[in-house]
Design an enzyme around this catalytic site. Sequence first.
Site, PDB file in Angstrom:
ATOM      1  N   CYS A   8       1.040  -1.190  -0.005  1.00 25.21           N
ATOM      2  CA  CYS A   8       0.042   0.022  -0.114  1.00 25.21           C
ATOM      3  C   CYS A   8       0.996   1.151   0.005  1.00 25.21           C
ATOM      4  O   CYS A   8       2.163   1.213  -0.243  1.00 25.21           O
ATOM      5  CB  CYS A   8      -1.087  -0.004   1.124  1.00 25.21           C
ATOM      6  N   ASN A  11       2.535   1.657   4.312  1.00 21.92           N
ATOM      7  CA  ASN A  11       2.674   0.293   4.908  1.00 21.92           C
ATOM      8  C   ASN A  11       2.459   0.240   6.479  1.00 21.92           C
ATOM      9  O   ASN A  11       2.964  -0.356   7.433  1.00 21.92           O
ATOM     10  CB  ASN A  11       4.246  -0.332   4.928  1.00 21.92           C
ATOM     11  N   CYS A  13      -1.419   0.576   7.154  1.00 24.38           N
ATOM     12  CA  CYS A  13      -3.003   0.314   7.246  1.00 24.38           C
ATOM     13  C   CYS A  13      -3.368  -0.858   6.585  1.00 24.38           C
ATOM     14  O   CYS A  13      -3.368  -1.870   6.869  1.00 24.38           O
ATOM     15  CB  CYS A  13      -3.982   1.672   6.974  1.00 24.38           C
ATOM     16  N   ARG A  14      -3.350  -0.633   5.292  1.00 19.81           N
ATOM     17  CA  ARG A  14      -3.895  -1.797   4.150  1.00 19.81           C
ATOM     18  C   ARG A  14      -2.839  -3.044   4.086  1.00 19.81           C
ATOM     19  O   ARG A  14      -3.424  -4.070   4.476  1.00 19.81           O
ATOM     20  CB  ARG A  14      -4.180  -1.190   2.805  1.00 19.81           C
ATOM     21  N   SER A  15      -1.636  -2.755   3.783  1.00 19.52           N
ATOM     22  CA  SER A  15      -0.882  -3.816   3.505  1.00 19.52           C
ATOM     23  C   SER A  15      -0.512  -4.691   4.601  1.00 19.52           C
ATOM     24  O   SER A  15      -0.377  -5.848   4.827  1.00 19.52           O
ATOM     25  CB  SER A  15       0.496  -3.516   2.619  1.00 19.52           C
ATOM     26  N   ASP A 125      -8.290   3.320   1.378  1.00 22.18           N
ATOM     27  CA  ASP A 125      -7.371   3.824   2.634  1.00 22.18           C
ATOM     28  C   ASP A 125      -8.345   4.483   3.612  1.00 22.18           C
ATOM     29  O   ASP A 125      -8.801   5.239   3.659  1.00 22.18           O
ATOM     30  CB  ASP A 125      -6.318   4.936   2.094  1.00 22.18           C
TER      31      ASP A 125
END
Length: 156
Positions: A8, A11, A13-15, A125
Amino acid sequence: MIKVLFVCTGNICRSPTAEGVFRALVAAEGLVDRIGWDSAGTHGYHVGEPPDQRSTAAAARRGVVMADLRARKVAAADFDEFDLVLAMDRSHHDILARLCPKGREERLALFMDFAPAWGIKDVPDPYYGGADGFERVLDMIEAGARGVLVHLRERL
């Protein structure tokens, strides 16, 4: 061993959420000796930092531990180390496509392509939104991670 990298922006939140969820799925299936994983960001804003506390808390409510993860920036060498580099949205995919060495293009994909039932390409996000955004992202990531695991099982 087959290795997967989730990417993301920063690095945090999402990934890392995808990494944590995927790690838990792989462990539950008893495949930790056959499938590896990591996560990274397209930008180095948060290198060395743990995931966002809201992401960590939302994941923990679902039994996913990710407090041990630390942000890092993606590198071209990751396309040699990882068999599958998964972009959390199309902007990440565009950045990764420019970074990808010739001959490694087949390793790059969009994460949500592994969850076609959702009918979307991008994991949004949640950073600037409320708690419900983190829960929705977790729902999407759980679906995508299951799809990635199904895909990889076919290659084992």
